[in-house]
Design a protein around this motif. Structure first.
Motif, PDB file in Angstrom:
ATOM      1  N   ASP A 204      25.384 -26.688 -33.824  1.00 57.19           N
ATOM      2  CA  ASP A 204      25.600 -27.703 -34.736  1.00 57.19           C
ATOM      3  C   ASP A 204      26.041 -28.616 -33.736  1.00 57.19           C
ATOM      4  OD1 ASP A 204      28.772 -25.865 -35.829  1.00 57.19           O
ATOM      5  OD2 ASP A 204      28.279 -27.013 -34.039  1.00 57.19           O
ATOM      6  N   ALA A 205      26.967 -29.774 -34.141  1.00 55.23           N
ATOM      7  CA  ALA A 205      27.658 -30.751 -33.414  1.00 55.23           C
ATOM      8  C   ALA A 205      28.529 -30.112 -32.427  1.00 55.23           C
ATOM      9  CB  ALA A 205      27.970 -32.025 -34.235  1.00 55.23           C
ATOM     10  N   SER A 206      29.138 -29.112 -32.443  1.00 54.42           N
ATOM     11  CA  SER A 206      30.009 -28.700 -31.809  1.00 54.42           C
ATOM     12  C   SER A 206      29.508 -28.266 -30.310  1.00 54.42           C
ATOM     13  CB  SER A 206      30.758 -27.450 -32.414  1.00 54.42           C
ATOM     14  OG  SER A 206      29.967 -26.046 -32.209  1.00 54.42           O
ATOM     15  N   SER A 207      30.384 -27.346 -29.509  1.00 51.09           N
ATOM     16  CA  SER A 207      29.874 -26.967 -28.156  1.00 51.09           C
ATOM     17  C   SER A 207      29.253 -25.746 -28.163  1.00 51.09           C
ATOM     18  CB  SER A 207      31.002 -27.008 -27.249  1.00 51.09           C
ATOM     19  OG  SER A 207      32.088 -26.083 -27.827  1.00 51.09           O
ATOM     20  N   LEU A 208      29.065 -25.219 -29.471  1.00 48.64           N
ATOM     21  CA  LEU A 208      28.307 -23.825 -29.601  1.00 48.64           C
ATOM     22  C   LEU A 208      26.836 -23.708 -29.304  1.00 48.64           C
ATOM     23  CD1 LEU A 208      30.597 -22.358 -32.421  1.00 48.64           C
ATOM     24  CD2 LEU A 208      30.899 -21.805 -29.936  1.00 48.64           C
ATOM     25  N   ARG A 209      26.329 -22.940 -28.752  1.00 49.09           N
ATOM     26  CA  ARG A 209      24.850 -22.768 -28.608  1.00 49.09           C
ATOM     27  C   ARG A 209      24.381 -21.247 -28.859  1.00 49.09           C
ATOM     28  NH1 ARG A 209      22.959 -25.214 -23.316  1.00 49.09           N
ATOM     29  NH2 ARG A 209      24.595 -23.939 -22.665  1.00 49.09           N
ATOM     30  N   VAL A 210      23.451 -21.322 -29.753  1.00 48.40           N
ATOM     31  CA  VAL A 210      22.746 -19.930 -29.712  1.00 48.40           C
ATOM     32  C   VAL A 210      21.768 -19.740 -28.744  1.00 48.40           C
ATOM     33  CG1 VAL A 210      21.262 -18.270 -31.327  1.00 48.40           C
ATOM     34  CG2 VAL A 210      23.096 -19.881 -32.296  1.00 48.40           C
ATOM     35  N   LEU A 211      21.911 -18.338 -27.805  1.00 45.15           N
ATOM     36  CA  LEU A 211      21.137 -18.143 -26.914  1.00 45.15           C
ATOM     37  C   LEU A 211      20.044 -17.244 -27.265  1.00 45.15           C
ATOM     38  CD1 LEU A 211      23.691 -17.753 -24.080  1.00 45.15           C
ATOM     39  CD2 LEU A 211      22.435 -20.127 -24.557  1.00 45.15           C
ATOM     40  N   GLN A 212      18.840 -17.788 -27.281  1.00 46.42           N
ATOM     41  CA  GLN A 212      17.719 -16.980 -27.827  1.00 46.42           C
ATOM     42  C   GLN A 212      16.590 -16.901 -26.755  1.00 46.42           C
ATOM     43  OE1 GLN A 212      17.118 -14.931 -30.449  1.00 46.42           O
ATOM     44  NE2 GLN A 212      15.029 -14.441 -30.273  1.00 46.42           N
ATOM     45  N   PRO A 213      16.403 -15.760 -25.960  1.00 45.72           N
ATOM     46  CA  PRO A 213      15.423 -15.945 -25.016  1.00 45.72           C
ATOM     47  C   PRO A 213      14.000 -16.108 -25.644  1.00 45.72           C
ATOM     48  CG  PRO A 213      16.892 -14.185 -24.561  1.00 45.72           C
ATOM     49  CD  PRO A 213      17.383 -14.619 -25.910  1.00 45.72           C
ATOM     50  N   SER A 214      13.189 -17.013 -24.752  1.00 48.12           N
ATOM     51  CA  SER A 214      11.612 -17.121 -25.404  1.00 48.12           C
ATOM     52  C   SER A 214      10.938 -16.058 -25.467  1.00 48.12           C
ATOM     53  CB  SER A 214      11.184 -18.217 -24.669  1.00 48.12           C
ATOM     54  OG  SER A 214      10.882 -17.751 -23.156  1.00 48.12           O
ATOM     55  N   GLY A 215      10.157 -15.957 -26.755  1.00 53.30           N
ATOM     56  CA  GLY A 215       9.466 -14.649 -27.040  1.00 53.30           C
ATOM     57  C   GLY A 215      10.267 -13.552 -27.497  1.00 53.30           C
ATOM     58  N   TRP A 216      11.481 -13.488 -27.459  1.00 52.14           N
ATOM     59  CA  TRP A 216      12.078 -12.267 -28.289  1.00 52.14           C
ATOM     60  C   TRP A 216      12.087 -12.617 -29.773  1.00 52.14           C
ATOM     61  CZ3 TRP A 216      17.296 -10.384 -25.641  1.00 52.14           C
ATOM     62  CH2 TRP A 216      17.109  -9.998 -24.446  1.00 52.14           C
ATOM     63  N   PRO A 217      11.932 -11.725 -30.512  1.00 50.43           N
ATOM     64  CA  PRO A 217      12.057 -11.822 -32.055  1.00 50.43           C
ATOM     65  C   PRO A 217      13.527 -12.305 -32.504  1.00 50.43           C
ATOM     66  CG  PRO A 217      12.197  -9.554 -31.343  1.00 50.43           C
ATOM     67  CD  PRO A 217      11.974 -10.284 -30.229  1.00 50.43           C
ATOM     68  N   MET A 218      13.528 -13.228 -33.607  1.00 48.97           N
ATOM     69  CA  MET A 218      14.766 -13.636 -34.152  1.00 48.97           C
ATOM     70  C   MET A 218      15.618 -12.495 -34.811  1.00 48.97           C
ATOM     71  SD  MET A 218      15.117 -16.832 -33.279  1.00 48.97           S
ATOM     72  CE  MET A 218      16.526 -17.228 -34.174  1.00 48.97           C
ATOM     73  N   PRO A 219      16.761 -12.251 -34.126  1.00 50.05           N
ATOM     74  CA  PRO A 219      17.539 -11.272 -34.797  1.00 50.05           C
ATOM     75  C   PRO A 219      17.897 -11.625 -36.190  1.00 50.05           C
ATOM     76  CG  PRO A 219      18.936 -12.506 -33.171  1.00 50.05           C
ATOM     77  CD  PRO A 219      17.469 -13.115 -33.315  1.00 50.05           C
ATOM     78  N   LYS A 220      18.192 -10.643 -37.203  1.00 45.29           N
ATOM     79  CA  LYS A 220      18.574 -10.835 -38.508  1.00 45.29           C
ATOM     80  C   LYS A 220      20.177 -10.578 -38.852  1.00 45.29           C
ATOM     81  CE  LYS A 220      14.125 -10.387 -40.286  1.00 45.29           C
ATOM     82  NZ  LYS A 220      13.061  -9.459 -40.359  1.00 45.29           N
TER      83      LYS A 220
ATOM     84  N   ILE B 212      32.061 -15.599 -47.116  1.00 48.34           N
ATOM     85  CA  ILE B 212      33.388 -15.698 -46.382  1.00 48.34           C
ATOM     86  C   ILE B 212      33.116 -16.672 -45.234  1.00 48.34           C
ATOM     87  CG2 ILE B 212      35.179 -14.527 -45.112  1.00 48.34           C
ATOM     88  CD1 ILE B 212      34.550 -12.220 -47.035  1.00 48.34           C
ATOM     89  N   PHE B 213      31.978 -16.352 -44.453  1.00 48.46           N
ATOM     90  CA  PHE B 213      31.638 -16.875 -43.174  1.00 48.46           C
ATOM     91  C   PHE B 213      30.448 -17.845 -43.294  1.00 48.46           C
ATOM     92  CE2 PHE B 213      33.587 -13.378 -40.473  1.00 48.46           C
ATOM     93  CZ  PHE B 213      34.778 -13.784 -40.911  1.00 48.46           C
ATOM     94  N   GLY B 214      29.784 -17.943 -44.321  1.00 42.66           N
ATOM     95  CA  GLY B 214      28.398 -18.901 -44.453  1.00 42.66           C
ATOM     96  C   GLY B 214      27.499 -18.208 -43.563  1.00 42.66           C
ATOM     97  N   SER B 215      26.738 -19.093 -43.116  1.00 45.72           N
ATOM     98  CA  SER B 215      25.299 -18.732 -42.532  1.00 45.72           C
ATOM     99  C   SER B 215      25.357 -18.785 -40.980  1.00 45.72           C
ATOM    100  CB  SER B 215      24.157 -19.300 -42.963  1.00 45.72           C
ATOM    101  OG  SER B 215      24.192 -20.652 -42.634  1.00 45.72           O
ATOM    102  N   HIS B 216      26.488 -18.718 -40.387  1.00 41.91           N
ATOM    103  CA  HIS B 216      26.665 -18.831 -38.861  1.00 41.91           C
ATOM    104  C   HIS B 216      26.735 -17.230 -38.257  1.00 41.91           C
ATOM    105  CE1 HIS B 216      28.094 -19.469 -34.955  1.00 41.91           C
ATOM    106  NE2 HIS B 216      29.395 -18.820 -34.988  1.00 41.91           N
ATOM    107  N   TYR B 217      25.926 -16.976 -37.535  1.00 40.65           N
ATOM    108  CA  TYR B 217      25.900 -15.492 -37.017  1.00 40.65           C
ATOM    109  C   TYR B 217      26.292 -15.445 -35.648  1.00 40.65           C
ATOM    110  CZ  TYR B 217      23.738 -14.901 -41.737  1.00 40.65           C
ATOM    111  OH  TYR B 217      23.455 -14.879 -42.883  1.00 40.65           O
ATOM    112  N   PRO B 218      27.562 -15.035 -35.151  1.00 32.65           N
ATOM    113  CA  PRO B 218      27.647 -14.832 -33.678  1.00 32.65           C
ATOM    114  C   PRO B 218      27.054 -13.595 -33.114  1.00 32.65           C
ATOM    115  CG  PRO B 218      29.517 -14.154 -35.186  1.00 32.65           C
ATOM    116  CD  PRO B 218      28.451 -14.364 -35.803  1.00 32.65           C
ATOM    117  N   ALA B 219      27.108 -13.434 -31.982  1.00 32.81           N
ATOM    118  CA  ALA B 219      26.806 -12.278 -31.130  1.00 32.81           C
ATOM    119  C   ALA B 219      27.779 -11.158 -31.588  1.00 32.81           C
ATOM    120  CB  ALA B 219      27.035 -12.272 -29.879  1.00 32.81           C
ATOM    121  N   MET B 220      27.114 -10.029 -32.112  1.00 35.02           N
ATOM    122  CA  MET B 220      27.800  -8.831 -32.778  1.00 35.02           C
ATOM    123  C   MET B 220      27.495  -7.610 -32.076  1.00 35.02           C
ATOM    124  SD  MET B 220      27.740  -9.359 -36.787  1.00 35.02           S
ATOM    125  CE  MET B 220      27.328 -11.103 -37.383  1.00 35.02           C
ATOM    126  N   ALA B 221      28.326  -6.819 -32.244  1.00 37.59           N
ATOM    127  CA  ALA B 221      28.154  -5.226 -31.616  1.00 37.59           C
ATOM    128  C   ALA B 221      28.727  -4.351 -32.681  1.00 37.59           C
ATOM    129  CB  ALA B 221      28.913  -4.991 -30.328  1.00 37.59           C
TER     130      ALA B 221
END
Length: 147
Positions: free
Chosen positions: A15-31, A114-123
């Protein structure tokens, strides 16, 4: 000598903030999570948050405890002038992996409420038990609030 090249990172603006999702090219999109997040700003970190209320009464059952734990995290974030879209990482500790996996649809619904559709890195980690014996889940959160 191997000629395999390291994957190129595709950087997707969240979004307009300083957060960026890092998605290596060719990798499947995580759900339901991101492979990585890049962020700049002020860090807000929670401890391990469980599904109890302000009177330290645990919610009844796994799903109810997840809902309360996520609501507790949202309250902690708000106290630190952060919002769910500032989350960069969640670490879930569960006492029963099958309980988690068997409830993915309901967990996703609660998460989005509760959090909307923003998905951070998770373990996700299964543990033998948590400090509170009746607790079924504990979640740690890290957020970065843009400057």
């Amino acid at each position: 000598m191997s000629t395999t090249k390291a994957p190129t990172l595709a950087v997707v603006k969240q979004d307009a903030s300083s957060l960026r999702v890092l998605q290596p090219s060719g990798w499947p999109m995580p759900k339901g999570y991101a492979n990585g997040i890049s962020a700049e700003g002020r860090i807000v970190v929670t401890g391990g948050v469980i599904g109890w209320d302000a009177q330290e009464k645990l919610a009844d059952g796994f799903i109810a405890q997840v809902r309360q734990a996520l609501q507790n995290i949202a309250a902690i974030l708000a106290e630190g002038d952060a919002r769910p879209e500032h989350l960069v990482r969640l670490t879930w500790y569960v006492v029963d992996m099958d309980e988690y996996l068997g409830n993915l649809k309901e967990l996703g619904k609660i998460y989005r409420e509760i959090f909307g559709s923003h998905y951070p890195a998770m373990a996700l980690v299964q543990v033998v038990r948590l400090v509170e014996k009746a607790a079924r889940v504990e979640i740690e959160a890290t957020a970065v609030v843009p400057r």
